[in-house]
Design an enzyme around this catalytic site. Structure first.
Site, PDB file in Angstrom:
ATOM      1  N   LYS A  21       0.836  -1.217   0.000  1.00  0.00           N
ATOM      2  CA  LYS A  21       0.000   0.000   0.000  1.00  0.00           C
ATOM      3  C   LYS A  21       0.866   1.261   0.000  1.00  0.00           C
ATOM      4  O   LYS A  21       0.598   2.197  -0.740  1.00  0.00           O
ATOM      5  CB  LYS A  21      -0.910   0.047   1.245  1.00  0.00           C
ATOM      6  CG  LYS A  21      -1.947  -1.045   1.306  1.00  0.00           C
ATOM      7  CD  LYS A  21      -2.938  -0.796   2.435  1.00  0.00           C
ATOM      8  CE  LYS A  21      -2.328  -0.772   3.825  1.00  0.00           C
ATOM      9  NZ  LYS A  21      -1.780  -2.060   4.286  1.00  0.00           N
ATOM     10  N   ARG A  96      -9.648   0.836   9.145  1.00  0.00           N
ATOM     11  CA  ARG A  96      -9.161  -0.505   9.442  1.00  0.00           C
ATOM     12  C   ARG A  96     -10.171  -1.323  10.231  1.00  0.00           C
ATOM     13  O   ARG A  96      -9.885  -2.452  10.608  1.00  0.00           O
ATOM     14  CB  ARG A  96      -7.890  -0.401  10.260  1.00  0.00           C
ATOM     15  CG  ARG A  96      -6.636  -0.829   9.480  1.00  0.00           C
ATOM     16  CD  ARG A  96      -5.483  -0.594  10.390  1.00  0.00           C
ATOM     17  NE  ARG A  96      -4.261  -1.264  10.125  1.00  0.00           N
ATOM     18  CZ  ARG A  96      -3.224  -0.692   9.527  1.00  0.00           C
ATOM     19  NH1 ARG A  96      -3.299   0.500   8.998  1.00  0.00           N
ATOM     20  NH2 ARG A  96      -2.088  -1.346   9.441  1.00  0.00           N
ATOM     21  N   ARG A 135      11.235  -6.023   4.998  1.00  0.00           N
ATOM     22  CA  ARG A 135      10.894  -4.615   4.744  1.00  0.00           C
ATOM     23  C   ARG A 135      11.688  -3.674   5.646  1.00  0.00           C
ATOM     24  O   ARG A 135      11.684  -3.832   6.862  1.00  0.00           O
ATOM     25  CB  ARG A 135       9.403  -4.400   4.964  1.00  0.00           C
ATOM     26  CG  ARG A 135       9.016  -2.940   4.770  1.00  0.00           C
ATOM     27  CD  ARG A 135       7.556  -2.798   4.589  1.00  0.00           C
ATOM     28  NE  ARG A 135       6.832  -2.885   5.843  1.00  0.00           N
ATOM     29  CZ  ARG A 135       5.526  -2.630   5.950  1.00  0.00           C
ATOM     30  NH1 ARG A 135       4.827  -2.300   4.867  1.00  0.00           N
ATOM     31  NH2 ARG A 135       4.921  -2.724   7.103  1.00  0.00           N
ATOM     32  N   ARG A 169      10.975  -1.605  11.097  1.00  0.00           N
ATOM     33  CA  ARG A 169       9.969  -1.196  12.072  1.00  0.00           C
ATOM     34  C   ARG A 169       9.841  -2.253  13.159  1.00  0.00           C
ATOM     35  O   ARG A 169       9.905  -3.440  12.885  1.00  0.00           O
ATOM     36  CB  ARG A 169       8.615  -1.020  11.371  1.00  0.00           C
ATOM     37  CG  ARG A 169       8.537   0.236  10.579  1.00  0.00           C
ATOM     38  CD  ARG A 169       7.355   0.282   9.649  1.00  0.00           C
ATOM     39  NE  ARG A 169       6.122  -0.280  10.189  1.00  0.00           N
ATOM     40  CZ  ARG A 169       4.953  -0.214   9.558  1.00  0.00           C
ATOM     41  NH1 ARG A 169       4.870   0.401   8.374  1.00  0.00           N
ATOM     42  NH2 ARG A 169       3.876  -0.753  10.076  1.00  0.00           N
ATOM     43  N   ARG A 180      -0.400  -8.898  13.492  1.00  0.00           N
ATOM     44  CA  ARG A 180      -1.006  -7.909  12.580  1.00  0.00           C
ATOM     45  C   ARG A 180      -1.849  -8.599  11.510  1.00  0.00           C
ATOM     46  O   ARG A 180      -2.907  -8.100  11.114  1.00  0.00           O
ATOM     47  CB  ARG A 180       0.085  -7.053  11.935  1.00  0.00           C
ATOM     48  CG  ARG A 180       0.657  -6.042  12.922  1.00  0.00           C
ATOM     49  CD  ARG A 180       1.951  -5.479  12.424  1.00  0.00           C
ATOM     50  NE  ARG A 180       1.793  -4.617  11.280  1.00  0.00           N
ATOM     51  CZ  ARG A 180       2.754  -4.389  10.387  1.00  0.00           C
ATOM     52  NH1 ARG A 180       3.918  -5.000  10.483  1.00  0.00           N
ATOM     53  NH2 ARG A 180       2.545  -3.565   9.403  1.00  0.00           N
TER      54      ARG A 180
HETATM   55  P1  AMP Z   1       0.706   0.762   9.018  1.00  0.00           P
HETATM   56  O1  AMP Z   1       1.906   1.612   8.785  1.00  0.00           O
HETATM   57  O2  AMP Z   1      -0.489   1.203   8.236  1.00  0.00           O
HETATM   58  O3  AMP Z   1       0.992  -0.712   8.847  1.00  0.00           O
HETATM   59  O4  AMP Z   1       0.292   0.968  10.555  1.00  0.00           O
HETATM   60  C1  AMP Z   1       1.170   0.622  11.600  1.00  0.00           C
HETATM   61  C2  AMP Z   1       0.398   0.425  12.889  1.00  0.00           C
HETATM   62  O5  AMP Z   1      -0.262   1.651  13.240  1.00  0.00           O
HETATM   63  C3  AMP Z   1      -0.715  -0.607  12.835  1.00  0.00           C
HETATM   64  O6  AMP Z   1      -0.246  -1.930  13.030  1.00  0.00           O
HETATM   65  C4  AMP Z   1      -1.610  -0.133  13.970  1.00  0.00           C
HETATM   66  O7  AMP Z   1      -1.054  -0.465  15.240  1.00  0.00           O
HETATM   67  C5  AMP Z   1      -1.519   1.382  13.818  1.00  0.00           C
HETATM   68  N1  AMP Z   1      -2.565   1.867  12.899  1.00  0.00           N
HETATM   69  C6  AMP Z   1      -2.387   2.413  11.670  1.00  0.00           C
HETATM   70  N2  AMP Z   1      -3.560   2.748  11.115  1.00  0.00           N
HETATM   71  C7  AMP Z   1      -4.508   2.405  12.031  1.00  0.00           C
HETATM   72  C8  AMP Z   1      -5.933   2.487  12.050  1.00  0.00           C
HETATM   73  N3  AMP Z   1      -6.612   2.958  11.001  1.00  0.00           N
HETATM   74  N4  AMP Z   1      -6.569   2.039  13.150  1.00  0.00           N
HETATM   75  C9  AMP Z   1      -5.899   1.566  14.217  1.00  0.00           C
HETATM   76  N5  AMP Z   1      -4.565   1.439  14.253  1.00  0.00           N
HETATM   77  C10 AMP Z   1      -3.870   1.859  13.178  1.00  0.00           C
END
Ligand code: AMP
Length: 223
Positions: A21, A96, A135, A169, A180
């Protein structure tokens, strides 16, 4: 679809962690001149600046859990609603869960706005685990890199876009990755039905190369 050439589009990029994404969002942002709003980047920026919100979010992120809606929805909607009505955007990582999708829809409808398309990048679970383990993210520009595909003779690989330092990360380490994916299946997949009911879904296979996925997205958007 709103405008010719894709300007002004309001898109949601949807898919499991590791589907690509972020990479597609960067390409689409540049091509279509859209604001890129990534909920994960918002949290990571807050964490880098050690804000209370960032420190709170990190408790959940490090365990691969969703950050609670009370924290998440406000910071994302603030960004979305701060754009003027002529500006298009790509939402990356939000919504999400079903509640987030409903709140977003309501907030946009109240302002006579809507989502034009939800691009769903689909990737098998085995491939996700492989990808997330490799990654690495640039500390400066946040561009994601696949360390497995980079020059292995380089001792300390740098960002291919800006030369910044690459890091893994916390939540791309293996236990958090499993969590996740589980959270995605349990809480995020139901959002697909929400958008399918509204006839907004564009399904694209994320198993192709970055360029092919990008082309599939553009042609699916009619661009
Ligand atoms: P991402 O970079 O999109 O993979 O997000 C990293 C982490 O941020 C996720 O694993 C969640 O812990 C948190 N996170 C990101 N977007 C959301 C969301 N829309 N709702 C809840 N937690 C989020």
């Amino acid at each position: 679809m709103s405008q010719s050439g894709g300007q002004n589009l309001r898109l949601v990029l949807f898919g499991p962690p590791g589907a690509g994404k972020g990479t597609q969002a960067h390409l689409l942002r540049d091509k279509l001149n859209l604001a890129h709003i990534s909920s994960g980047d918002l949290f990571r920026n807050n964490l880098n600046n050690k804000t209370p919100l960032g420190l709170k979010a990190a408790e959940y992120m490090n365990q691969g859990q969703l950050v609670p809606d009370e924290v998440t929805i406000d910071i994302v909607l603030d960004k979305v609603l701060s754009l003027n009505s002529a500006e298009g955007f790509i939402l990356d990582g939000f919504p999400r869960n079903r509640n987030q999708a409903e709140v977003l829809e309501k907030a946009l409808t109240q302002r006579s706005r809507n989502i034009d398309k939800v691009v769903h990048i689909d990737v098998s679970q085995e491939e996700l685990v492989r990808r997330l383990g490799g990654r690495y993210i640039c500390r400066d520009c946040q561009a994601p890199h696949n360390i497995n595909a980079m020059d292995s003779t380089q001792k300390d690989p740098k960002c291919e876009q800006c030369g910044g330092e690459l890091y893994q990360r916390e939540d791309d380490r293996s236990e958090a990755v499993q969590r996740r994916i589980q959270v995605y299946n349990d809480e995020t997949v139901p959002v697909l039905d929400f958008y399918r009911e509204r006839d907004l879904l564009l399904d694209v296979s994320g198993l192709n190369t970055v360029v092919n996925v990008y082309q599939d997205v553009l042609s699916g958007l009619g661009i």
